[in-house]
Design a protein around this motif. Sequence first.
Motif, PDB file in Angstrom:
ATOM      1  N   ILE A  93     125.679  79.376   6.225  1.00 45.45           N
ATOM      2  CA  ILE A  93     124.679  78.524   6.844  1.00 45.45           C
ATOM      3  C   ILE A  93     125.435  77.377   7.500  1.00 45.45           C
ATOM      4  CG2 ILE A  93     122.718  76.993   6.460  1.00 45.45           C
ATOM      5  CD1 ILE A  93     121.956  78.748   4.077  1.00 45.45           C
ATOM      6  N   VAL A  94     125.242  77.232   8.808  1.00 48.87           N
ATOM      7  CA  VAL A  94     125.928  76.210   9.596  1.00 48.87           C
ATOM      8  C   VAL A  94     125.003  75.000   9.678  1.00 48.87           C
ATOM      9  CG1 VAL A  94     127.076  75.698  11.781  1.00 48.87           C
ATOM     10  CG2 VAL A  94     127.015  78.057  10.916  1.00 48.87           C
ATOM     11  N   VAL A  95     125.523  73.827   9.298  1.00 50.42           N
ATOM     12  CA  VAL A  95     124.690  72.625   9.259  1.00 50.42           C
ATOM     13  C   VAL A  95     125.282  71.554  10.164  1.00 50.42           C
ATOM     14  CG1 VAL A  95     123.616  70.865   7.804  1.00 50.42           C
ATOM     15  CG2 VAL A  95     124.015  73.153   6.884  1.00 50.42           C
ATOM     16  N   PRO A  96     124.484  71.036  11.107  1.00 48.08           N
ATOM     17  CA  PRO A  96     124.979  69.984  11.999  1.00 48.08           C
ATOM     18  C   PRO A  96     125.188  68.669  11.257  1.00 48.08           C
ATOM     19  CG  PRO A  96     122.914  70.962  12.803  1.00 48.08           C
ATOM     20  CD  PRO A  96     123.107  71.416  11.405  1.00 48.08           C
ATOM     21  N   ASP A 102     128.339  63.673  -0.238  1.00 46.34           N
ATOM     22  CA  ASP A 102     126.968  63.637  -0.746  1.00 46.34           C
ATOM     23  C   ASP A 102     126.068  64.576   0.056  1.00 46.34           C
ATOM     24  OD1 ASP A 102     127.598  61.829  -2.719  1.00 46.34           O
ATOM     25  OD2 ASP A 102     126.881  60.074  -1.608  1.00 46.34           O
ATOM     26  N   ASP A 103     126.266  64.632   1.370  1.00 49.82           N
ATOM     27  CA  ASP A 103     125.509  65.590   2.184  1.00 49.82           C
ATOM     28  C   ASP A 103     125.770  67.012   1.711  1.00 49.82           C
ATOM     29  OD1 ASP A 103     124.458  63.569   3.744  1.00 49.82           O
ATOM     30  OD2 ASP A 103     125.694  63.996   5.503  1.00 49.82           O
ATOM     31  N   VAL A 104     127.042  67.322   1.461  1.00 52.60           N
ATOM     32  CA  VAL A 104     127.396  68.659   0.988  1.00 52.60           C
ATOM     33  C   VAL A 104     126.688  68.958  -0.331  1.00 52.60           C
ATOM     34  CG1 VAL A 104     129.266  70.128   0.141  1.00 52.60           C
ATOM     35  CG2 VAL A 104     129.617  68.715   2.166  1.00 52.60           C
ATOM     36  N   ALA A 105     126.705  68.008  -1.248  1.00 54.42           N
ATOM     37  CA  ALA A 105     126.063  68.218  -2.546  1.00 54.42           C
ATOM     38  C   ALA A 105     124.572  68.505  -2.385  1.00 54.42           C
ATOM     39  CB  ALA A 105     126.279  66.996  -3.437  1.00 54.42           C
ATOM     40  N   THR A 120     127.167  83.485   0.443  1.00 51.50           N
ATOM     41  CA  THR A 120     126.726  82.626   1.545  1.00 51.50           C
ATOM     42  C   THR A 120     127.405  81.264   1.455  1.00 51.50           C
ATOM     43  OG1 THR A 120     124.580  83.732   1.735  1.00 51.50           O
ATOM     44  CG2 THR A 120     124.757  81.522   2.668  1.00 51.50           C
ATOM     45  N   ARG A 121     128.256  80.995   2.429  1.00 56.69           N
ATOM     46  CA  ARG A 121     129.019  79.754   2.440  1.00 56.69           C
ATOM     47  C   ARG A 121     128.292  78.681   3.254  1.00 56.69           C
ATOM     48  NH1 ARG A 121     131.937  80.876  -1.579  1.00 56.69           N
ATOM     49  NH2 ARG A 121     133.589  79.435  -0.985  1.00 56.69           N
ATOM     50  N   LEU A 122     128.787  77.478   3.152  1.00 55.42           N
ATOM     51  CA  LEU A 122     128.329  76.369   3.972  1.00 55.42           C
ATOM     52  C   LEU A 122     129.400  76.074   5.007  1.00 55.42           C
ATOM     53  CD1 LEU A 122     126.545  73.882   4.671  1.00 55.42           C
ATOM     54  CD2 LEU A 122     127.737  72.651   2.842  1.00 55.42           C
ATOM     55  N   TRP A 123     129.030  76.155   6.276  1.00 54.67           N
ATOM     56  CA  TRP A 123     129.930  75.743   7.345  1.00 54.67           C
ATOM     57  C   TRP A 123     129.461  74.370   7.822  1.00 54.67           C
ATOM     58  CZ3 TRP A 123     131.084  80.312  11.247  1.00 54.67           C
ATOM     59  CH2 TRP A 123     131.764  81.332  10.548  1.00 54.67           C
ATOM     60  N   ALA A 124     130.284  73.382   7.624  1.00 55.66           N
ATOM     61  CA  ALA A 124     129.928  72.002   7.960  1.00 55.66           C
ATOM     62  C   ALA A 124     130.378  71.673   9.370  1.00 55.66           C
ATOM     63  CB  ALA A 124     130.570  71.044   6.969  1.00 55.66           C
ATOM     64  N   MET A 125     129.460  71.187  10.181  1.00 58.12           N
ATOM     65  CA  MET A 125     129.822  70.755  11.521  1.00 58.12           C
ATOM     66  C   MET A 125     130.368  69.333  11.482  1.00 58.12           C
ATOM     67  SD  MET A 125     127.163  72.484  14.201  1.00 58.12           S
ATOM     68  CE  MET A 125     128.382  72.164  15.500  1.00 58.12           C
ATOM     69  N   VAL A 126     131.548  69.176  12.040  1.00 56.98           N
ATOM     70  CA  VAL A 126     132.211  67.880  12.122  1.00 56.98           C
ATOM     71  C   VAL A 126     132.015  67.381  13.548  1.00 56.98           C
ATOM     72  CG1 VAL A 126     134.408  66.660  11.948  1.00 56.98           C
ATOM     73  CG2 VAL A 126     133.876  68.521  10.355  1.00 56.98           C
ATOM     74  N   ALA A 131     132.240  61.658   9.948  1.00 59.86           N
ATOM     75  CA  ALA A 131     132.628  62.967   9.430  1.00 59.86           C
ATOM     76  C   ALA A 131     134.127  63.194   9.576  1.00 59.86           C
ATOM     77  CB  ALA A 131     131.859  64.063  10.155  1.00 59.86           C
ATOM     78  N   VAL A 132     134.695  62.778  10.701  1.00 55.70           N
ATOM     79  CA  VAL A 132     136.142  62.904  10.887  1.00 55.70           C
ATOM     80  C   VAL A 132     136.883  62.079   9.840  1.00 55.70           C
ATOM     81  CG1 VAL A 132     138.062  62.421  12.445  1.00 55.70           C
ATOM     82  CG2 VAL A 132     135.956  63.428  13.345  1.00 55.70           C
ATOM     83  N   LEU A 133     136.445  60.851   9.641  1.00 50.48           N
ATOM     84  CA  LEU A 133     137.133  59.964   8.704  1.00 50.48           C
ATOM     85  C   LEU A 133     136.978  60.422   7.257  1.00 50.48           C
ATOM     86  CD1 LEU A 133     136.247  56.556  10.371  1.00 50.48           C
ATOM     87  CD2 LEU A 133     138.478  57.686  10.348  1.00 50.48           C
ATOM     88  N   ASP A 134     135.897  61.136   6.935  1.00 48.55           N
ATOM     89  CA  ASP A 134     135.671  61.623   5.575  1.00 48.55           C
ATOM     90  C   ASP A 134     135.870  63.134   5.463  1.00 48.55           C
ATOM     91  OD1 ASP A 134     135.103  59.082   4.770  1.00 48.55           O
ATOM     92  OD2 ASP A 134     132.929  59.334   4.695  1.00 48.55           O
ATOM     93  N   ALA A 135     136.615  63.715   6.398  1.00 49.66           N
ATOM     94  CA  ALA A 135     136.708  65.177   6.481  1.00 49.66           C
ATOM     95  C   ALA A 135     137.265  65.813   5.215  1.00 49.66           C
ATOM     96  CB  ALA A 135     137.558  65.574   7.686  1.00 49.66           C
ATOM     97  N   LEU A 136     138.272  65.228   4.608  1.00 56.69           N
ATOM     98  CA  LEU A 136     138.861  65.836   3.421  1.00 56.69           C
ATOM     99  C   LEU A 136     137.871  65.845   2.264  1.00 56.69           C
ATOM    100  CD1 LEU A 136     141.287  67.166   2.128  1.00 56.69           C
ATOM    101  CD2 LEU A 136     142.176  64.899   1.556  1.00 56.69           C
ATOM    102  N   ALA A 137     137.144  64.754   2.082  1.00 58.92           N
ATOM    103  CA  ALA A 137     136.135  64.708   1.013  1.00 58.92           C
ATOM    104  C   ALA A 137     135.048  65.744   1.257  1.00 58.92           C
ATOM    105  CB  ALA A 137     135.530  63.308   0.927  1.00 58.92           C
ATOM    106  N   ILE A 138     134.646  65.928   2.501  1.00 55.24           N
ATOM    107  CA  ILE A 138     133.633  66.930   2.829  1.00 55.24           C
ATOM    108  C   ILE A 138     134.156  68.324   2.516  1.00 55.24           C
ATOM    109  CG2 ILE A 138     132.352  67.977   4.730  1.00 55.24           C
ATOM    110  CD1 ILE A 138     132.310  65.153   6.033  1.00 55.24           C
ATOM    111  N   ALA A 139     135.379  68.610   2.931  1.00 59.52           N
ATOM    112  CA  ALA A 139     135.951  69.939   2.732  1.00 59.52           C
ATOM    113  C   ALA A 139     136.114  70.287   1.261  1.00 59.52           C
ATOM    114  CB  ALA A 139     137.299  70.034   3.445  1.00 59.52           C
ATOM    115  N   ARG A 140     136.389  69.282   0.440  1.00 63.41           N
ATOM    116  CA  ARG A 140     136.632  69.515  -0.989  1.00 63.41           C
ATOM    117  C   ARG A 140     135.392  69.315  -1.860  1.00 63.41           C
ATOM    118  NH1 ARG A 140     142.480  66.397  -1.877  1.00 63.41           N
ATOM    119  NH2 ARG A 140     143.804  68.138  -1.214  1.00 63.41           N
ATOM    120  N   ALA A 141     134.250  69.040  -1.236  1.00 62.59           N
ATOM    121  CA  ALA A 141     133.066  68.663  -2.006  1.00 62.59           C
ATOM    122  C   ALA A 141     132.461  69.824  -2.786  1.00 62.59           C
ATOM    123  CB  ALA A 141     132.010  68.062  -1.078  1.00 62.59           C
ATOM    124  N   SER A 142     132.688  71.061  -2.344  1.00 63.44           N
ATOM    125  CA  SER A 142     132.104  72.220  -3.023  1.00 63.44           C
ATOM    126  C   SER A 142     132.868  73.476  -2.638  1.00 63.44           C
ATOM    127  CB  SER A 142     130.626  72.388  -2.635  1.00 63.44           C
ATOM    128  OG  SER A 142     130.115  73.626  -3.092  1.00 63.44           O
TER     129      SER A 142
END
Length: 289
Positions: A93-96, A102-105, A120-126, A131-142
């Motif tokens: 599921i691709v999410v804009p 927290d969004d990922v959670a 079914t994975r989550l594809w996060a749109m950056v 989002a760029v500045l918090d990219a690592l936290a987003i990628a590792r969130a789940s």
Amino acid sequence: MSEFTPLRSVLYMPSSNERALEKAKSLPCDALILDLEDAVAPDAKPAAREAAAAAAASGAYGRRTVTIRVNGLGTQWHDDDIVAASQAGPAAIVVPKVDSADDVARLVTAMEKAGAPDHTRLWAMVETPVAVLDALAIARASERVGAFVLGTNDLVKELYAEHVPGRAPILPSLHTALLAGRAAGIAVVDGVYNDVKDTDGFLAECEQGRQMGFDGKTLIHPGQVDGANRAFAPSEQAVEDARGLIAAWEDGRGAGVVTFNGRMVENLHVESARRTLAIDEAVRALGAG
């Protein structure tokens, strides 16, 4: 050979267009994003949601990676989109505009509550500065996070930048997302190229993306598929060199220094060669499907 899912060409298809969904079954793209967001008018979104869910659940797209892009968090369509997409069980599921861990959670909780299968994975749109500045936290969130998809049009807008050949205004952002994605072990897919008639510009941007390290490129027109597939696939020479390098390494074990084509070979070169062969094998399997 290690498992590898090709994402050279990731084509957006409007889920409100029945002919487009049918045509996608015959296109040589590696992946599809069945779109419920930008490509769908507000009054068409409920019908598009049903069509995308049915398409994703149909199994009619062969080896293609089928995903659904839902409307973003906070929109009036998001909750229903997540439920329908989760129950359809696409590859992702691709999410804009995923802007935080927290969004990922929140998204993962909603997916699992709706019954999303484990695959079914989550594809996060950056596509925003935060989002760029918090990219690592987003990628590792789940562990559900399987890829970053760069939203370069929105990123240019948010930065008050301009679209220029070579993309100098957003290169730091692209590199940051790539660094985060690689650190977390997820795929990273480049943004779209807007001028479908500018073939030379498109191919140049594909080449730039490949050189930077992207897995592939998101596309807005079927005519861009072949160019992306060629750009992000190993060349015949690269495959031949990878096989030769691995053979030299295996033959030279215990002999001290190993060389191939006049260059010293180390473990890192062998790992890169094996990845090249994994990509080539996966691409060939996709084409045979």
